[in-house]
Structure formats: C-alpha cells, structure tokens
Design an enzyme around this catalytic site. Sequence first.
Site, mmCIF file in Angstrom:
data_model
loop_
_atom_site.group_PDB
_atom_site.id
_atom_site.type_symbol
_atom_site.label_atom_id
_atom_site.label_comp_id
_atom_site.label_asym_id
_atom_site.label_seq_id
_atom_site.Cartn_x
_atom_site.Cartn_y
_atom_site.Cartn_z
ATOM 1 C CE1 TYR A 103 -75.392 19.127 -27.710
ATOM 2 C CE2 TYR A 103 -76.236 19.055 -25.469
ATOM 3 C CZ TYR A 103 -76.083 18.467 -26.701
ATOM 4 O OH TYR A 103 -76.628 17.228 -26.944
ATOM 5 C CG PHE A 126 -101.173 14.417 -41.488
ATOM 6 C CD1 PHE A 126 -101.551 14.985 -42.687
ATOM 7 C CD2 PHE A 126 -99.822 14.348 -41.179
ATOM 8 C CE1 PHE A 126 -100.601 15.485 -43.574
ATOM 9 C CE2 PHE A 126 -98.864 14.848 -42.057
ATOM 10 C CZ PHE A 126 -99.257 15.424 -43.255
ATOM 11 C CB THR A 127 -99.170 10.862 -44.139
ATOM 12 O OG1 THR A 127 -98.624 12.172 -43.955
ATOM 13 C CG2 THR A 127 -100.104 10.875 -45.352
ATOM 14 C CG ASP A 162 -101.470 17.936 -36.072
ATOM 15 O OD1 ASP A 162 -100.938 19.072 -36.121
ATOM 16 O OD2 ASP A 162 -101.237 17.046 -36.897
ATOM 17 C CE LYS A 207 -96.937 21.182 -42.297
ATOM 18 N NZ LYS A 207 -95.918 20.224 -41.852
ATOM 19 N NE ARG A 267 -101.281 14.256 -49.080
ATOM 20 C CZ ARG A 267 -100.263 14.290 -48.212
ATOM 21 N NH1 ARG A 267 -100.185 15.226 -47.297
ATOM 22 N NH2 ARG A 267 -99.320 13.387 -48.248
ATOM 23 C CG PHE A 308 -97.150 10.429 -49.737
ATOM 24 C CD1 PHE A 308 -97.453 9.688 -48.610
ATOM 25 C CD2 PHE A 308 -96.631 11.695 -49.575
ATOM 26 C CE1 PHE A 308 -97.239 10.194 -47.342
ATOM 27 C CE2 PHE A 308 -96.411 12.218 -48.313
ATOM 28 C CZ PHE A 308 -96.712 11.462 -47.195
HETATM 29 O O1 PLI Z 1 -93.688 17.728 -41.643
HETATM 30 P P1 PLI Z 1 -93.597 17.745 -40.158
HETATM 31 O O2 PLI Z 1 -92.912 16.567 -39.602
HETATM 32 O O3 PLI Z 1 -93.078 19.020 -39.617
HETATM 33 O O4 PLI Z 1 -95.129 17.717 -39.632
HETATM 34 C C1 PLI Z 1 -95.959 16.621 -39.792
HETATM 35 C C2 PLI Z 1 -97.382 17.071 -39.880
HETATM 36 C C3 PLI Z 1 -98.211 16.854 -38.828
HETATM 37 N N1 PLI Z 1 -99.515 17.227 -38.872
HETATM 38 C C4 PLI Z 1 -100.056 17.844 -39.951
HETATM 39 C C5 PLI Z 1 -101.481 18.216 -39.931
HETATM 40 C C6 PLI Z 1 -99.254 18.112 -41.048
HETATM 41 O O5 PLI Z 1 -99.790 18.742 -42.077
HETATM 42 C C7 PLI Z 1 -97.876 17.704 -41.034
HETATM 43 C C8 PLI Z 1 -97.047 17.882 -42.165
HETATM 44 N N2 PLI Z 1 -97.550 18.236 -43.317
HETATM 45 C C9 PLI Z 1 -96.950 18.357 -44.483
HETATM 46 C C10 PLI Z 1 -95.506 18.097 -44.689
HETATM 47 C C11 PLI Z 1 -97.756 18.786 -45.586
HETATM 48 O O6 PLI Z 1 -97.232 18.974 -46.697
HETATM 49 O O7 PLI Z 1 -98.971 18.983 -45.373
#
Ligand code: PLI
Length: 459
Positions: free
Chosen positions: A75, A127-128, A218, A261, A385, A451
Amino acid sequence: MKNIKHSWAEPYKIKMVELLKMTSPAQRKKAMKEAGYNTFLLKSEDVYIDLLTDSGTSAMSDRQWAGMMMGDEAYAGSRNFYNLEKVVQEIYGYKYLIPTHQGRGAENILSKILIKKGDIIPGNMYFTTTRLHQELAGGKFEDIIIDEAHDPENECAFKGNVDLDKLERLIKKYGAEKIPYVSIATSVNMAGGQPISMKNLKELRALTKKHKIRVIHDMTRVAENAYFIQQREKGYANKPIKAIVKEINSYTDGATMSAKKDALVNIGGFLAVNDWDVFEEARNMVVVYEGLHTYGGLAGRDMEAMAIGILESVGDDHIKARVGQVIYLGEKMMDYGVPIVKPIGGHGIFVDAKKFLPHINQDQFPAQTLAAEIYLDAGVRTMERGVVSAGRKANGENYYPKLELVRFTIPRRVYTQAHMDVIAESTARVYERRNSIKGMKMIYEPKYLRFFQARFEKL
Ligand code: PLI
C-alpha cells in the site's frame, strides 16, 4: 545509387498478435445507429481499425510486461514508485513526483491548488479536460496560441507556438497577479499535434520570469514535440530526443502528464513540480482524490511499466518510426486529395471536415457526421474534434471553434503500414461520395465533456 532513399522501419519485431474482427456494411450500419452516431459509444468489438485515440492504446514492450511482473503491491512505499520517481527526475528533470490514475487526475489537483476564482489561465489552445478543470476551479482559459494554428492550410513549422504579444496584452489587462500560470502543451492536440519551438519556449520563460508567472507544461506528448524540434529547428539536428525533452522541461516549473500517450502505458499519469510548497499541497490533496502519494490510484505494476515506457519513449529510433508512420498515412491521404491539417502532426491525421463537407454548416456537426461515415465505410473508428468537443461556455452558448476536424489517431506500435493503406483508401472512398452526405442533429447532450456521450440522429 545516390538517389535510393533510406526508409525508416519499426525498431522492434512482433512477438504476439491480437486478432481483429471484420464486420459487414449491414453490421456497421446497425452498430453506428445504436451508438447514436457517436464513435465513442461503439463497442470496440464492432471496430476493425481503432483510431479513436492514441491514449492508453499503445502496445507495451516485452520489457514493460516483464516489469508488470515485478509489481510491488505494498500500500505504501512501493519499490516501483521509487523507480518511477528516479526516471521522472532523470529523464524529465522535474524534482517532485505525484502519481495519478491518469492525466486529468493531475489536472484536477494542480488546478485546485493554483487557481483562485476569477483567475485567468492563458494557454496554447485549450484541451478538453484541462480547460474544464481550470474552469471548475474558478478560472477562465484564454487562448494565446499563434493565429496560424487556427488555419488548417497554414504550413508554419511550429503551429503550437505562443503569441507572446497576446500574452503581454492579457498581463496588461488583468495584471500578473491574476495569472497563476501559463498552461503550455507540447504537441498541441487540438491544433493537430502541432509542436512548439524551443526558441518560443525560451522567450516565454523570459517573459513569464519578468512577471513572476509560472509555466505549467502539459507534457503528454513531449517526445513527439522533441522530434519536430530535432527535425525542424536550427541547432537541434544532432541532439538526441532525450536531451531535447529535458531542455523543453527546463523552461517550465511543473507538468501534468497523461502517461497513456508518449509514455507507452495503458493507464497512468502524474503531476511533477519543482516547487516544494506546491508539492506539499499536492501530496496532501492526492490522498483525497487518487490514493496515497506513493501510488496515486495506480498499482505498483502500472508504475513499473510507466518507468520503463518513459525510457523507451525518448529513444531516437522509436520516435522516428512513430512519427514516420503518422506522416506515411498523411501523405497517402493528401495523394487522394483528402483535405488534412498541415503540416502533418505527431500523433495523428486531422481531416478538415469543413473542407471535406462544405455543404454542412457547423450547427449540423460536419466532423461528427464525417467520423460516422468513415466508420460505416470500412470499420475505421475516428473521433470528432470540432464543435461537439468544444462544448459550451459558462453562459450556455456553444463554443464555435475555427477548427472542425476528424482525428485519425495512431496508437503507438500497434498497426502496420498495410493498415495505414486501408485507412487512406477508405477515407478516399468516403471523399468520393462526399456530396451525398447529410448532417446531423444532437438528440442527447450531457453536461460535461459532451463529446464522450452525446447522441445524434441523421437529418
Ligand atoms: O486522458 P487523461 O486523463 O489521461 O489525459 C488528459 C489529457 C491531457 N492533456 C492532453 C493534451 C491530452 O491529450 C489528454 C487526453 N487525451 C485524450 C484522451 C485523447 O484522446 O487525446
């Protein structure tokens, strides 16, 4: 002999494969209707080639899988946390690490700590999830990306750059004390995966230093941005990606990261900062929202896979093949005359739906419509998008973004060149019958990040 080109190839070979399911046009028609013409609501079983996102969809290496077996599921104080902390410090150069379940977990904590009601957060395009957390914390996002970024045809090499005059005007208008930080993304997602230059970052650092404003990065796709700096910016051609990534980070005070990513894992993220006081508060807050500060919502094995993934992500051969595949698809699309955002970005191809379907106005969701049509042709899943992703302002009005795009996002190390051919050919077929395509109306709209779950009907 001189003219024979040097092609890139994947710096790995395939040890295990996942079988894909093929569908018929009738099956796809039924599936799309049931999903309310929203590709997010399709079952992945009904998808042939999945380009919905590059998030959490990459293939892990044998080393990462071996790392999973080395998970220390204590933990508190898991060995894997300390491995990850060391990698974040060494590769990214930030001092303090708070793991989170994914990127938005880090955005939530950071926004709550740094933003007060009425604050302004300038950034190089929204970003969203990032903007929503800034707004939920009481802040207002202001776009300070260069104008070129809003023009799909403009071939500027660094469309992710900040317009420093726009930033200076905001500082004059609101005062530096109203700006807790500048929110800077590398490989700007909503602009089409467009990079920011090192020169621009240095200038931004100088300006923000003068006004004592933090820069928060970011860094979700920082390695892809580093690749474009290596390829395009004077003085970086012979620098390894690793060195470029570290230099980028050195001009910022902290970062939020979706490790799903660039960092090649299926789940995970973090907040990393250089400021002890922010770290102290974040360490306190993570316990409320994510989990203890040495796991932040992740299993030990996830942190180990992330640590190894980060190391692999900054390999020069890796990133050349990764972006090389995206460019291969983009060039094929252009050969067929399909209108795409230029230059080709780092993580996907962004088709310009306004140009593809000029007869559909933005209130009838051209990009949402096009994403549905692409799926219907051959089972390729993409994502909107545009106006749906942009959502509504606090006063309820729709945001109308200049960019109305369909994103073909390429997962890392997953698909082959032959898949890229199939995708380009399918898109070209839809392009041929574009004049017969009609728009849609929204019949269900969720309150946040619409979306993901909105539903549509064909007009
Ligand atoms: O999906 P998360 O919570 O791990 O990350 C959010 C996020 C933050 N910044 C940027 C630039 C992103 O691209 C992002 C998530 N992007 C997604 C899910 C995408 O499909 O692009």
